[in-house]
Design a protein around this motif. Structure first.
Motif, mmCIF file in Angstrom:
data_model
loop_
_atom_site.group_PDB
_atom_site.id
_atom_site.type_symbol
_atom_site.label_atom_id
_atom_site.label_comp_id
_atom_site.label_asym_id
_atom_site.label_seq_id
_atom_site.Cartn_x
_atom_site.Cartn_y
_atom_site.Cartn_z
ATOM 1 N N ALA A 27 117.468 19.106 -6.572
ATOM 2 C CA ALA A 27 116.949 20.469 -6.744
ATOM 3 C C ALA A 27 115.683 20.554 -7.595
ATOM 4 C CB ALA A 27 118.028 21.356 -7.366
ATOM 5 N N VAL A 28 115.211 19.422 -8.089
ATOM 6 C CA VAL A 28 114.145 19.496 -9.095
ATOM 7 C C VAL A 28 112.870 18.797 -8.593
ATOM 8 C CG1 VAL A 28 113.547 19.076 -11.495
ATOM 9 C CG2 VAL A 28 115.939 19.422 -10.864
ATOM 10 N N PRO A 29 111.875 19.570 -8.170
ATOM 11 C CA PRO A 29 110.607 18.936 -7.798
ATOM 12 C C PRO A 29 109.894 18.403 -9.039
ATOM 13 C CG PRO A 29 110.380 21.320 -7.752
ATOM 14 C CD PRO A 29 111.833 21.034 -8.039
ATOM 15 N N TYR A 30 109.049 17.421 -8.825
ATOM 16 C CA TYR A 30 108.350 16.817 -9.963
ATOM 17 C C TYR A 30 106.901 17.274 -10.030
ATOM 18 C CZ TYR A 30 111.866 13.889 -12.176
ATOM 19 O OH TYR A 30 112.943 13.463 -12.912
ATOM 20 N N ALA A 31 106.448 17.480 -11.238
ATOM 21 C CA ALA A 31 105.095 17.986 -11.461
ATOM 22 C C ALA A 31 104.062 16.957 -11.030
ATOM 23 C CB ALA A 31 104.902 18.324 -12.939
ATOM 24 N N SER A 32 102.951 17.489 -10.573
ATOM 25 C CA SER A 32 101.813 16.648 -10.234
ATOM 26 C C SER A 32 100.881 16.604 -11.445
ATOM 27 C CB SER A 32 101.086 17.254 -9.031
ATOM 28 O OG SER A 32 100.119 16.370 -8.533
ATOM 29 N N ALA A 33 100.477 15.408 -11.842
ATOM 30 C CA ALA A 33 99.555 15.280 -12.968
ATOM 31 C C ALA A 33 98.762 13.992 -12.807
ATOM 32 C CB ALA A 33 100.314 15.268 -14.300
ATOM 33 N N HIS A 56 102.160 11.197 -8.981
ATOM 34 C CA HIS A 56 102.915 11.169 -7.726
ATOM 35 C C HIS A 56 102.735 9.855 -6.973
ATOM 36 C CE1 HIS A 56 104.226 15.493 -7.685
ATOM 37 N NE2 HIS A 56 105.232 14.893 -7.088
ATOM 38 N N ARG A 57 101.786 9.046 -7.404
ATOM 39 C CA ARG A 57 101.647 7.707 -6.817
ATOM 40 C C ARG A 57 102.337 6.651 -7.680
ATOM 41 N NH1 ARG A 57 96.902 7.093 -3.099
ATOM 42 N NH2 ARG A 57 97.206 8.870 -1.704
ATOM 43 N N SER A 58 103.046 7.068 -8.681
ATOM 44 C CA SER A 58 103.717 6.097 -9.540
ATOM 45 C C SER A 58 104.980 5.579 -8.848
ATOM 46 C CB SER A 58 104.088 6.757 -10.870
ATOM 47 O OG SER A 58 105.298 6.225 -11.360
ATOM 48 N N PRO A 59 105.048 4.257 -8.612
ATOM 49 C CA PRO A 59 106.207 3.715 -7.879
ATOM 50 C C PRO A 59 107.522 3.900 -8.627
ATOM 51 C CG PRO A 59 104.417 2.093 -8.040
ATOM 52 C CD PRO A 59 104.068 3.219 -8.960
ATOM 53 N N PHE A 60 107.456 4.091 -9.932
ATOM 54 C CA PHE A 60 108.697 4.121 -10.712
ATOM 55 C C PHE A 60 109.133 5.520 -11.107
ATOM 56 C CE2 PHE A 60 106.583 4.620 -14.848
ATOM 57 C CZ PHE A 60 105.317 4.110 -14.583
ATOM 58 N N THR A 61 108.357 6.562 -10.721
ATOM 59 C CA THR A 61 108.804 7.933 -10.999
ATOM 60 C C THR A 61 108.641 8.876 -9.807
ATOM 61 O OG1 THR A 61 106.638 8.498 -11.866
ATOM 62 C CG2 THR A 61 108.314 7.860 -13.479
ATOM 63 N N MET A 62 107.596 8.645 -8.985
ATOM 64 C CA MET A 62 107.264 9.557 -7.882
ATOM 65 C C MET A 62 107.064 10.993 -8.392
ATOM 66 S SD MET A 62 109.814 7.874 -5.018
ATOM 67 C CE MET A 62 109.639 9.185 -3.836
ATOM 68 N N GLY A 63 106.264 11.109 -9.436
ATOM 69 C CA GLY A 63 105.971 12.413 -10.015
ATOM 70 C C GLY A 63 105.898 12.273 -11.527
ATOM 71 N N CYS A 64 105.487 13.374 -12.172
ATOM 72 C CA CYS A 64 105.262 13.282 -13.619
ATOM 73 C C CYS A 64 106.521 13.623 -14.411
ATOM 74 C CB CYS A 64 104.110 14.192 -14.025
ATOM 75 S SG CYS A 64 103.564 13.932 -15.716
ATOM 76 N N PHE A 65 107.106 14.770 -14.135
ATOM 77 C CA PHE A 65 108.345 15.150 -14.817
ATOM 78 C C PHE A 65 109.012 16.262 -14.026
ATOM 79 C CE2 PHE A 65 105.027 17.747 -16.762
ATOM 80 C CZ PHE A 65 105.549 19.011 -16.638
ATOM 81 N N GLY A 66 110.265 16.493 -14.317
ATOM 82 C CA GLY A 66 111.031 17.486 -13.570
ATOM 83 C C GLY A 66 110.567 18.897 -13.896
ATOM 84 N N MET A 67 110.239 19.638 -12.850
ATOM 85 C CA MET A 67 109.793 21.025 -13.038
ATOM 86 C C MET A 67 110.949 21.971 -12.788
ATOM 87 S SD MET A 67 105.990 21.831 -11.746
ATOM 88 C CE MET A 67 106.327 21.580 -10.038
ATOM 89 N N TRP A 68 111.599 22.354 -13.834
ATOM 90 C CA TRP A 68 112.678 23.322 -13.727
ATOM 91 C C TRP A 68 112.111 24.731 -13.691
ATOM 92 C CZ3 TRP A 68 117.739 22.086 -13.122
ATOM 93 C CH2 TRP A 68 118.147 20.783 -13.464
#
Lengths: 149, 536
Positions: free
Chosen positions: B364-370, B466-478
């Motif tokens: 349910a939690v998209p990840y921020a783009s940074a 979002h190109r980070s292989p180990f996170t696929m995003g910056c942080f959870g955007m609640w």
């Protein structure tokens, strides 16, 4: 690229960033930055190239790391335009929703109009070797459930 | 700011709007990070895990701050601990890119960092506020030396491409002039009895006196060019010694120009709870924390391990993983309990038998783009030419931020700036570029603020999260909606599995969220372990 600048809609974040002083230059050379535009009929190619390809990659080939970004090239799930459109509208897992209505406050979100969603759905279903028939219209997208509604 | 998570939603929404309207890029970041919940850290000192059942084991997935702080505490409490980490290094998003490092992003493009010795950027977190007591405590316990992080530099710039002919203004000028004009106006209103209804006559005198002090007004309650205002905003020619030493006063910028420029939006960045002085950075880069944890835990961490499946039953947890250096291999690790810190976009794709509530929360939690861009220049022109020592310039350009190194002042040789810290839609566009294009764009934009850029630019690196292989995003955007619906489910222990990380906290995007969520989760796992004994 100027056309793109004019066409893509990004109401929520644009409004906020302008307010926050964190974005929105009018410099002539930044017209590729669709985030500063406000009109709603961007072409699918432009939206794909400036937003989607960040994760799904320039040829729709996806990518694999600790997890993966789904490959769009040759993905049989694209047979269903509704599936593609719903995914763009509502997001999936870490993918953000692009169809959140303007009155819903989501910082950092990018909003695409139904017409833009239709355009980008048509684009991915007809590129990267995908040859699915049948274009989708804004009205058809509008009839789908939208997040936050 | 509010720190009451039970506040009714409209007020939180209003609060966020207010932040957006009144504050600058840093506030935007802060608001995105915490979504209005800048709670004081709940860190309450070292965690008490007494009475660990003999032989009880915990498998930890992810050697970022959450995973390693949990591993450190559980090991010290007597648990058998093993950590599986996807990367070949410890730290996760706690990470510094230094000369000689290479980084391959999703899509396969590899960047070689060519910074000079001791120069770095932190692609992820870069500052530790004084109230992030958990992070500070681990820095202390692990012997990671800290130095000040300068958030506010009165001589750095506020810049609008649409105001003052695109020329940046010094922070001190905008702050002093905005404050001075507002004080003068309020003083005028007071003396014209416009405030009679809300301020008593007696208090009006006190108010006028305070406005003169706060706004650097003259004895007639006016904000004008004089010594008092130049002492705030800076002189046209600074006072000195000797024959030609007398100062030349500076001329305040008019109120209308400041309002039109919108540069006032950048004044409050350092007033935000997470950005207030004092802030710290580890000497040598934020990555020093992860490296220290990695050294401390040593062989407990198995690197290059990609988790492919997580299975639990009534006896324990079994995790299948692959050695990324030997693709196709399948290895297994088991334990009584599992603490999973894998970022949600990745975890959502890993088969795992948990209940529907947790599964729904994970998805349910998209990840921020940074995006962050580090730029090396041939000399520290910001110090030599512009007398900017550390701190941050904010701009309305897509780069939003130029941050000057808070260390190595006056050192000869090259210097590295954080040349861009990009959010939202602009970050998505930068992510869609190649790393070279991102660097080139950051140089182009930055040249509008520092004309030395084209001449002095040496090389750069650009990390798009979002190109980070180990996170696929910056942080959870609640959002308040997803928090209400899923947050508790995400944090509940499901059988033998608990989640931790900044995504399981109200301090989104900050390392303190990772620390406090990890300590909370292992505290609850410990209670279950104690209740069940060694083998359930």
């Amino acid at each position: 690229m100027n056309a793109l600048f004019r066409r893509v809609k990004m109401r929520r974040l644009a409004a906020l960033l302008v307010a926050a002083g964190a974005a929105a230059s009018t410099h002539a050379d930044d017209s590729i930055f669709i985030s500063r535009s406000s009109i709603s009929d961007a072409g699918g190619a432009d939206i794909y190239g400036h937003i989607c390809q960040g994760c799904h990659m320039p040829q729709g080939q996806g990518a694999v790391g600790a997890g993966h970004y789904p490959k769009l090239a040759g993905d049989p799930a694209l047979v269903s335009w509704q599936y593609v459109a719903l995914t763009v509208l509502a997001g999936k897992n870490g993918m953000p929703a692009f169809g959140v209505p303007a009155d819903q406050f989501i910082l950092g979100a990018v909003q695409l109009s139904d017409a833009q969603v239709a355009e980008v759905v048509n684009y991915v279903r007809s590129h990267f070797g995908n040859k699915w028939k049948g274009g989708v219209t804004a009205d058809q997208v509008a009839a789908l459930p939208h997040p936050g509604k | 700011m509010e720190n009451n998570s039970a506040a009714p939603s409209p007020s939180r929404r209003d609060l966020l709007r207010m932040i957006g309207v009144t504050a600058g890029g840093a506030a935007m970041y802060q608001a995105m990070s915490s979504l209005g919940l800048a709670a004081d850290s709940p860190y309450r000192g070292a965690v008490d895990l007494q009475g660990a059942p003999a032989g009880a084991s915990v498998l930890i997935l992810g050697a970022g701050i959450a995973g390693m702080c949990a591993a450190y505490e559980l090991r010290n409490a007597g648990y058998q601990v093993q950590v599986l980490e996807f990367n070949g290094r410890a730290g996760g998003r706690n990470w510094s890119l230094r000369g000689g490092d290479s980084y391959t992003e999703l899509g396969g493009l590899t960047q070689q960092c060519r910074f000079d010795k001791d120069l770095y950027i932190n692609p992820g977190p870069w500052r530790i506020p004084y109230h992030h007591r958990g992070m500070l405590s681990y820095c202390k316990r692990l012997g990671v030396p800290l130095e000040p992080f300068l958030q506010v530099n009165y001589n750095a710039y506020l810049h609008s491409s649409r105001a003052f002919g695109g020329r940046p203004r010094r922070y001190r000028e905008i702050k002093a002039d905005y404050q001075g004009h507002v004080a003068e106006l309020l003083s005028k209103a007071t003396r014209q009895n416009a405030l009679d209804g809300s301020v008593s006559k007696e208090d009006q005198e006190k108010l006028l006196e305070s406005l003169r002090g706060w706004g650097a007004l003259d004895k007639n309650n006016a904000y004008v060019s004089n010594n008092t205002s130049s002492e705030r905003r800076g002189y046209h020619k600074d006072p000195g010694g000797g024959l030609t030493a007398s100062p030349v006063l500076s001329e305040p910028i008019g109120l209308a120009d400041i309002l039109d420029s919108k540069l006032w939006q950048g004044i409050a960045a350092g007033d935000i709870f997470d950005m207030q002085t004092a802030l710290f950075q580890p000497v040598g880069g934020m990555g020093r924390v992860g490296e220290a944890f990695g050294r401390e835990l040593g062989p407990l961490i198995r690197y290059n391990s990609k988790v492919t499946a997580i299975h639990q039953d009534d006896r324990g947890v079994n995790v299948a993983y692959e050695d990324t250096r030997k693709p196709g291999t399948q290895l297994n690790a088991g334990a009584d309990w599992c603490l999973c810190t894998i970022p949600l976009p990745i975890l959502a794709q890993i088969p795992m038998n948990v209940g529907p509530a947790l599964a729904a929360a994970i998805s349910a939690v998209p990840y921020a783009s940074a995006v962050k861009v580090g730029l090396q220049f041939k000399r520290r022109f910001w110090e030599e030419d512009e007398h900017i020592y550390g701190g941050i310039t904010y701009t309305d350009l897509p780069i939003t931020t130029i941050s000057y190194p808070n260390t190595g002042f006056h050192s000869g040789g090259k210097g590295v700036l954080l040349g861009a810290y990009i959010w939202g839609a602009n970050a998505m566009e930068f992510t869609a570029m190649t790393p070279d294009e991102r660097v080139r764009k950051a140089v182009d934009y930055g040249s509008q603020i520092h004309p030395q850029y084209p001449q002095e630019f040496d090389n750069g690196v650009a990390v798009a999260w979002h190109r980070s292989p180990f996170t696929m995003g910056c942080f959870g955007m609640w959002t308040e909606h997803t928090r209400a619906k899923h947050y508790d489910d995400l944090c509940q222990i499901d059988g033998r599995i608990a989640l931790a990380g900044e995504h399981a906290s109200y301090i989104s995007g900050w390392q303190e969220g990772a620390v406090t969520s990890a300590l909370d989760a292992i505290g609850r796992l410990h209670q279950r372990a104690v209740a069940q004994g060694v083998k359930a």
